[in-house]
Design an enzyme around this catalytic site. Structure first.
Site, short mmCIF file in Angstrom:
data_model
loop_
_atom_site.label_atom_id
_atom_site.label_comp_id
_atom_site.label_asym_id
_atom_site.label_seq_id
_atom_site.Cartn_x
_atom_site.Cartn_y
_atom_site.Cartn_z
N GLU A 35 0.82 -1.20 0.00
CA GLU A 35 0.00 0.00 0.00
C GLU A 35 0.86 1.27 0.00
OE1 GLU A 35 -3.06 0.44 -0.60
OE2 GLU A 35 -3.58 -1.69 -0.66
N TYR A 118 -7.03 6.53 3.79
CA TYR A 118 -7.12 5.47 2.79
C TYR A 118 -6.26 4.27 3.17
CZ TYR A 118 -5.80 2.52 -1.00
OH TYR A 118 -5.51 1.39 -1.73
N ASP A 136 -9.79 4.62 -3.14
CA ASP A 136 -8.65 5.11 -3.90
C ASP A 136 -9.15 5.73 -5.20
OD1 ASP A 136 -9.19 2.98 -5.64
OD2 ASP A 136 -7.08 2.49 -5.89
#
Length: 288
Positions: A35, A118, A136
């Protein structure tokens, strides 16, 4: 159950890419590393660096023991190297606060360096199968088109987007996590920002944007990602010289990295302020 769920989940079953951070054997740390690396960086560029990173540092503890300069060196040419600083700082924090294990709690994830709204939602969903909306760029684009009939989402996430995404989440946490990654994959492979493949979309018949005749985006101008001649390119050249050297780099070596002395000195000073470069006295400059 939303009419979008079945078609998108079935499509994902058939078309999901085989990515190392999505396998059943992937550790929460692998998901977390992915990520960080995937922020503003395509999957194809991330794959080799992610593999090398996990081979060298399969746990947060192993990374935390290394100087932060080694994280910058391994980051290579992924760009936005401050992500490497924050990932190293997160590894240190995980060892200090959570016994070396990536925390499962969303609030604890949010408290880690470099982990925002996020990223915390993505780690909680994809590493631990929790029920969180994961918004996203790809997901927001799919929702903007399918639900609102708009070509692109706005520059920042709105409260309305969050409410809609939350309402669309399946109630079962594991299914919700799969739904989040399925929508993300649909945006990456089919509902692309440019040249979307509407003929391959599993929900084309439900898409408000398609039904409206694919109206063009009419929001505020979107900033492009210029590169040639920018400070970003200059900073990247300086960082590349330092990464390729086992020790400090003399001033002449830094000068050779960029032709414009004023821009070079400005970027070098900014790199020092950002903690990406450390002055080494008469020896020049080095990684931290």
């Amino acid at each position: 159950m939303s009419a979008l769920h079945g078609p998108i989940l079935d499509w994902y079953d058939d078309h999901a890419r085989d990515l190392p951070w999505r396998t059943g054997e992937a550790s929460p740390w692998s998901v977390m590393v992915s990520e960080f690396m995937l922020q503003q960086t395509p999957v194809a560029r991330v794959l080799p660096v992610h593999q090398a990173w996990l081979e060298r540092w399969p746990t947060p503890a192993l990374l935390a023991r290394e100087p932060v300069g080694e994280a910058l060196r391994m980051w290579g040419r992924l760009g936005y190297p401050r992500r490497a600083l924050r990932l190293h700082a997160s590894a240190v924090a995980i060892c200090e606060r959570h016994g070396g294990e990536v925390p499962t709690d969303r609030a604890q994830l949010l408290a880690l360096p470099g982990v925002g709204d996020y990223t915390s939602a993505a780690i909680a969903a994809f590493a631990f199968g929790q029920r969180h909306e994961v918004l996203d760029t790809n997901v927001r684009r799919v929702f903007a088109r399918a639900l609102l009939g708009e070509e692109l989402a706005g520059a920042s996430v709105t409260r309305g987007e969050r409410v809609a995404a939350q309402e669309l989440l399946p109630q079962d946490p594991a299914t919700a996590a799969t739904w989040s990654v399925a929508v993300m994959e649909l945006g990456a492979l089919v509902c692309r920002a440019t040249k979307p493949d509407c003929g391959s979309c599993p929900v084309a018949d439900l898409c408000a944007w398609r039904a409206a005749g694919h109206p063009a985006y009419d929001g505020p101008p979107r900033r492009g990602q210029a590169w040639a001649g920018t400070d970003r390119q200059c900073r990247g050249r300086i960082m590349a010289v330092l990464r390729d050297s086992p020790g400090p780099v003399a001033a002449l070596g830094i000068e050779a990295a960029w032709h414009d002395p004023e821009q070079r000195e400005r970027c070098l000073a900014a790199l020092v302020v950002d903690g990406l470069v450390v002055p080494a006295g008469d020896l020049g400059y080095r990684l931290p």
